[in-house]
Design an enzyme around this catalytic site. Structure first.
Site, PDB file in Angstrom:
ATOM      1  N   CYS A  91       0.853  -1.324   0.029  1.00  0.00           N
ATOM      2  CA  CYS A  91       0.013  -0.126  -0.093  1.00  0.00           C
ATOM      3  C   CYS A  91       0.764   1.230   0.055  1.00  0.00           C
ATOM      4  O   CYS A  91       0.380   2.368  -0.522  1.00  0.00           O
ATOM      5  CB  CYS A  91      -0.951   0.086   1.234  1.00  0.00           C
ATOM      6  SG  CYS A  91      -2.006  -1.407   1.024  1.00  0.00           S
ATOM      7  N   HIS A 342      -8.962   3.727  -1.672  1.00  0.00           N
ATOM      8  CA  HIS A 342      -7.443   3.411  -1.555  1.00  0.00           C
ATOM      9  C   HIS A 342      -7.180   2.696  -2.507  1.00  0.00           C
ATOM     10  O   HIS A 342      -7.018   1.287  -2.651  1.00  0.00           O
ATOM     11  CB  HIS A 342      -7.450   2.517   0.020  1.00  0.00           C
ATOM     12  CG  HIS A 342      -6.172   2.002   0.218  1.00  0.00           C
ATOM     13  ND1 HIS A 342      -5.059   2.566  -0.212  1.00  0.00           N
ATOM     14  CD2 HIS A 342      -5.938   1.033   1.005  1.00  0.00           C
ATOM     15  CE1 HIS A 342      -3.886   1.932   0.018  1.00  0.00           C
ATOM     16  NE2 HIS A 342      -4.505   0.957   0.994  1.00  0.00           N
ATOM     17  N   CYS A 372       0.303   2.038   6.724  1.00  0.00           N
ATOM     18  CA  CYS A 372       0.721   0.639   6.760  1.00  0.00           C
ATOM     19  C   CYS A 372       0.777  -0.205   5.630  1.00  0.00           C
ATOM     20  O   CYS A 372      -0.051   0.301   4.525  1.00  0.00           O
ATOM     21  CB  CYS A 372      -0.352   0.007   7.742  1.00  0.00           C
ATOM     22  SG  CYS A 372      -2.119  -0.020   7.056  1.00  0.00           S
ATOM     23  N   GLY A 374       1.509  -4.130   3.459  1.00  0.00           N
ATOM     24  CA  GLY A 374       1.545  -5.715   3.648  1.00  0.00           C
ATOM     25  C   GLY A 374       3.046  -6.134   4.203  1.00  0.00           C
ATOM     26  O   GLY A 374       3.956  -5.425   3.783  1.00  0.00           O
TER      27      GLY A 374
END
Length: 386
Positions: A91, A342, A372, A374
């Site tokens: 992300c 997102h 944050c 993965g």
């Protein structure tokens, strides 16, 4: 030789489209080219001077395969001499693109660089790049056995965070309703217009406003939604980020190059760090990343006038607030991913675009972005207004 730096001279994004919405028919490369051309139009820069285009894309399959960055350069009509590379830090991919761009500028490898990203999740769904049956899970048995699990799950991670920090469903839903309210206020006040490059659609209409907004969202309206990851859990579709389509781009260079080209920088890349944390909980790394960024910069949390913390799930920024003691009024002031959406590979640059424009509009000296990622990762970036 004088010290080199990295400055942002322009940042632009598309409006974010909801799943199967206005941008779902767009090609990821064409949408990427759209924001590249918007940077060129806004600054008058000759793309011949661009040393590289660094592009975040998470699911690099289908139309997002084969180095989207390079293909976007060609689709934008930019010279064949302009290179491009495509990266994946989940992300945070396009926030990492900004970090790589800054490192290249400060080290002398670049004088002018574009960082950004894209994701068309309507067409290339989350997890598409792992759906290759012959190879099984992207996590080998050795990693799964290390943590005593059968697979990593970000939704379960969000539930773990809510449990660890004692975040009730009602509190998560209050936060989520607030994200929609802030976005509605920003749209109605025209505060996002300067950062958005509207997209012409096939039907001749112009798409210019973030599509994920649900006006009137309240704790009451969210209370009927079923939890997704645990029957007795707190995470549901209304307090998680939306599946979305979109792209964003940031034009960066050294101060010296900006002066040579007659461009006025908006902000300086002040500090950039990375952090790793528990990959099972997965989403908690913005907390140590923020602590690391503050320590490296010599700044205190109260020195930062605006924060963009990605709303992957409401529990993520809420736990971050609890740990950092940041002023909640400075967090995601124009709404976050719960309301906006997102688009994975494009989100880091989308957050940075919003942060840069908000800092300029409100004369805020320092801004911090973190998200944050993965695998239990996070980037954190501090910008300084010029």
């Amino acid at each position: 030789m004088s010290a080199r730096d990295a400055v942002i001279v322009e940042a632009v994004r598309t409006p974010v489209g909801r799943r199967n919405g206005a941008l779902s028919g767009q090609h990821a490369v064409e949408l990427s080219a759209h924001v590249l051309k918007a940077l060129q139009t806004r600054t008058g820069i000759d793309p011949e001077v661009v040393d590289d285009v660094i592009w975040g894309v998470v699911n690099q399959v289908g139309m997002q395969a084969n180095n989207t960055a390079r293909t976007a350069v060609l689709a934008a009509g930019w010279p064949e001499s302009v290179p491009g590379t495509t990266i994946d830090r989940q992300c945070g991919s396009s926030q990492q693109a900004v970090h790589f761009a800054a490192a290249g500028l400060i080290s002398g490898q670049y004088d002018v660089v574009v960082a950004g990203g894209v994701e068309i999740m309507s067409t290339v769904p989350i997890g598409a790049s792992t759906a290759v049956r012959e190879y099984g899970s992207p996590s080998p048995r050795s990693v799964l056995d290390r943590y005593g699990i059968e697979g990593f799950n970000q939704g379960i991670g969000a539930e773990m965070i809510a449990d660890k920090w004692g975040l009730s469903r009602e509190k998560l839903d209050e936060f989520s309703a607030g994200s929609h309210a802030k976005l509605a206020d920003a749209i109605d006040g025209g505060r996002l217009e300067a950062q958005i490059a509207p997209v012409a659609l096939a039907d001749g209409s112009l798409f210019s406003v973030d599509e994920g907004l649900r006006r009137g969202t309240s704790v009451e309206s969210l209370s009927g939604l079923k939890t997704v990851f645990k029957d007795d859990g707190v995470i549901h579709a209304g307090n998680a980020s939306q599946i979305s389509d979109g792209s964003a781009a940031v034009l960066m260079m050294t101060s010296a190059k900006a002066a040579e080209l007659g461009l006025t920088p908006i902000a300086r890349f002040h500090t950039g760090v990375l952090a790793g944390d528990d990959p099972v909980m997965m989403l908690s790394a913005p907390i140590p990343a923020t602590q690391k960024a503050l320590q490296k910069s010599g700044l205190l949390i109260d020195d930062i006038g605006a924060f963009e913390v990605n709303e992957a799930f409401a529990s993520v920024p809420m736990a971050w607030l609890a740990e950092t003691g940041a002023d909640p009024a400075r967090l995601n002031p124009n709404g976050g991913a719960i309301a906006i959406g997102h688009p994975l590979g494009g989100s880091g640059a989308r957050l940075m675009t919003q942060l840069v424009h908000h800092m300029r509009d409100r004369n805020i000296r320092y801004g911090l972005q973190t998200m944050c990622e993965g695998g239990g990762l996070a980037n954190a970036t501090i910008l300084e207004l010029l």
